[in-house]
Design an enzyme around this catalytic site. Structure first.
Site, PDB file in Angstrom:
ATOM      1  N   TYR A   1      34.449  17.710  64.359  1.00 38.49           N
ATOM      2  CA  TYR A   1      34.255  16.271  64.870  1.00 38.49           C
ATOM      3  C   TYR A   1      34.845  15.946  66.079  1.00 38.49           C
ATOM      4  O   TYR A   1      34.336  15.548  67.134  1.00 38.49           O
ATOM      5  CB  TYR A   1      34.463  15.206  63.776  1.00 38.49           C
TER       6      TYR A   1
ATOM      7  N   GLU B   1      31.966  13.991  48.733  1.00 38.03           N
ATOM      8  CA  GLU B   1      31.162  15.127  48.936  1.00 38.03           C
ATOM      9  C   GLU B   1      29.885  15.260  48.923  1.00 38.03           C
ATOM     10  O   GLU B   1      29.004  15.780  49.644  1.00 38.03           O
ATOM     11  CB  GLU B   1      31.796  16.824  48.627  1.00 38.03           C
TER      12      GLU B   1
ATOM     13  N   GLU C   1      29.467  21.686  51.932  1.00 42.33           N
ATOM     14  CA  GLU C   1      30.000  20.567  51.034  1.00 42.33           C
ATOM     15  C   GLU C   1      29.114  20.822  49.634  1.00 42.33           C
ATOM     16  O   GLU C   1      29.518  20.438  48.748  1.00 42.33           O
ATOM     17  CB  GLU C   1      29.418  19.263  51.562  1.00 42.33           C
TER      18      GLU C   1
ATOM     19  N   HIS D   1      35.986  21.368  59.120  1.00 40.85           N
ATOM     20  CA  HIS D   1      34.854  20.193  59.513  1.00 40.85           C
ATOM     21  C   HIS D   1      35.527  19.141  60.214  1.00 40.85           C
ATOM     22  O   HIS D   1      35.135  18.712  61.333  1.00 40.85           O
ATOM     23  CB  HIS D   1      34.587  19.710  57.833  1.00 40.85           C
TER      24      HIS D   1
ATOM     25  N   HIS E   1      31.180  22.979  47.719  1.00 42.20           N
ATOM     26  CA  HIS E   1      32.285  22.086  47.208  1.00 42.20           C
ATOM     27  C   HIS E   1      31.830  21.239  45.818  1.00 42.20           C
ATOM     28  O   HIS E   1      32.648  21.246  44.941  1.00 42.20           O
ATOM     29  CB  HIS E   1      32.908  21.321  48.236  1.00 42.20           C
TER      30      HIS E   1
END
Length: 345
Positions: free
Chosen positions: A125, A185, A219, A121, A222
């Site tokens: 970005y 998250e 996410e 992740h 998660h």
């Protein structure tokens, strides 16, 4: 309260299936056919099925389109990416610290996959920004978290909770840090995700929306892992399942929602076409309710039982096929449905 013991590298006197999540006994040898939790292996398979890398996504169209965004859209885009980069960076480190104290080898395996996904992740970005802006601007974006007061306030709310566990690892501080993780998250990302999905439904920056969708899917799993870990931890340590913990969860989620709303007003507010301020604020409270229920508690905002931004479902659906995004087709509102109780609590 007893300090948590770090996991042994191996133990010839212990069974393969652990005797406890923390401070238990385990050989530390993983046999997926001999684990304690029935949900662990299906979750592992789902996490692997989500495997992706940023390089799968062609950013050419977004690179051409970025310059045509409004100044408000560009500013929000950059600051939200800066926020996400910070959150996933500390999340990688936090998840590895938790892993050190988990006795159960199946949970260690799940946390290892989670940590790897957080690294992906964070890389995504950098990948997005390197496609859109000069290196100097990218460096500036990765520094936002140090200097922006609104960003600092919401980030430190989480970091302080993590550090309490890091400095004093007990069953109680672990449980409370998990609540902060679920907030990070499961609440803190969501106004930012909505921003990117809103751009995509207006045919803007669709490749970036693809990336965000992949992150969003990870996410969600998660959050599922950590909420299950929280509930199993309370079962093994029933002294933690008390009024104090109930109040802590409630107050933490309310504070998190308020900070997320403050961030949204600051970064987006009424400036973006397609995002209604009141609907977004109700949506954030709705998401906080979902996390409270997943943790095993009641609604923290009883008045917010319906999703006020149903169009998002078409973009963040965890079961959505990858092919839609590889073909770079923006999702349509007609695909929205109320399946799986997404729109009502």
């Amino acid at each position: 309260m007893t300090i948590l013991q770090t996991r042994k590298l191996y133990d010839v006197t212990a069974p393969n299936a652990s005797t406890g999540i923390i401070n238990g006994k385990s050989s530390n040898v993983l046999n997926w056919d001999d684990v304690r939790f029935s949900w662990a292996y299906p979750l592992y398979k789902n996490m692997l099925a989500n495997f992706w890398t940023p390089f799968e996504i062609n950013m050419t169209h977004d690179a051409k389109q970025f310059a045509s965004l409004s100044e408000d859209e560009k500013e929000a885009f950059k600051k939200i990416i800066g926020l996400l980069a910070f959150l996933d960076s500390i999340q990688t480190d936090y998840s590895m610290r938790v892993t050190d104290y988990l006795t159960d080898s199946s949970l260690v395996a799940l946390m290892s996959v989670l940590s790897f996904q957080e690294v992906v992740h964070n890389q995504s970005y950098s990948y997005v920004l390197s496609s859109l802006v000069p290196k100097a601007t990218q460096d500036e974006i990765f520094e936002y978290w140090k200097h922006d007061p609104i960003l600092r306030e919401r980030n430190e709310f989480i970091v302080n909770g993590y550090e309490e566990f890091g400095n004093n690892p007990t069953a109680e501080t672990l449980a409370k840090s998990i609540v902060y993780d679920v907030i990070l998250e499961g609440v803190n990302f969501y106004s930012g995700f909505a921003f990117f999905y809103n751009l995509a439904r207006h045919q803007k920056m669709v490749s970036t929306s693809t990336m965000i969708n992949y992150i969003n899917r990870d996410e969600q799993l998660h959050v599922y892992l950590f909420t299950n870990l929280f509930k199993e931890l309370l079962k093994e340590n029933p002294e933690l399942d008390n009024k104090e913990m109930t109040q802590f969860v409630r107050e933490s989620l309310i504070s998190a929602a308020e900070l997320e709303i403050k961030w949204f007003r600051y970064i987006i507010g009424e400036k973006m076409e397609g995002i209604n301020r009141e609907e977004m604020e109700q949506y954030i409270k709705f998401i906080a309710n979902k996390r409270s229920i997943q943790l095993g508690y009641d609604h923290v905002f009883p008045e917010c039982r319906k999703n006020t931004m149903r169009w998002i479902k078409a973009y963040e659906d965890v079961n959505a096929a990858k092919s839609d995004f590889f073909e770079q087709k923006s999702r349509q509102y007609a695909k929205v449905s109320s399946d799986n109780g997404f729109d009502e609590l």
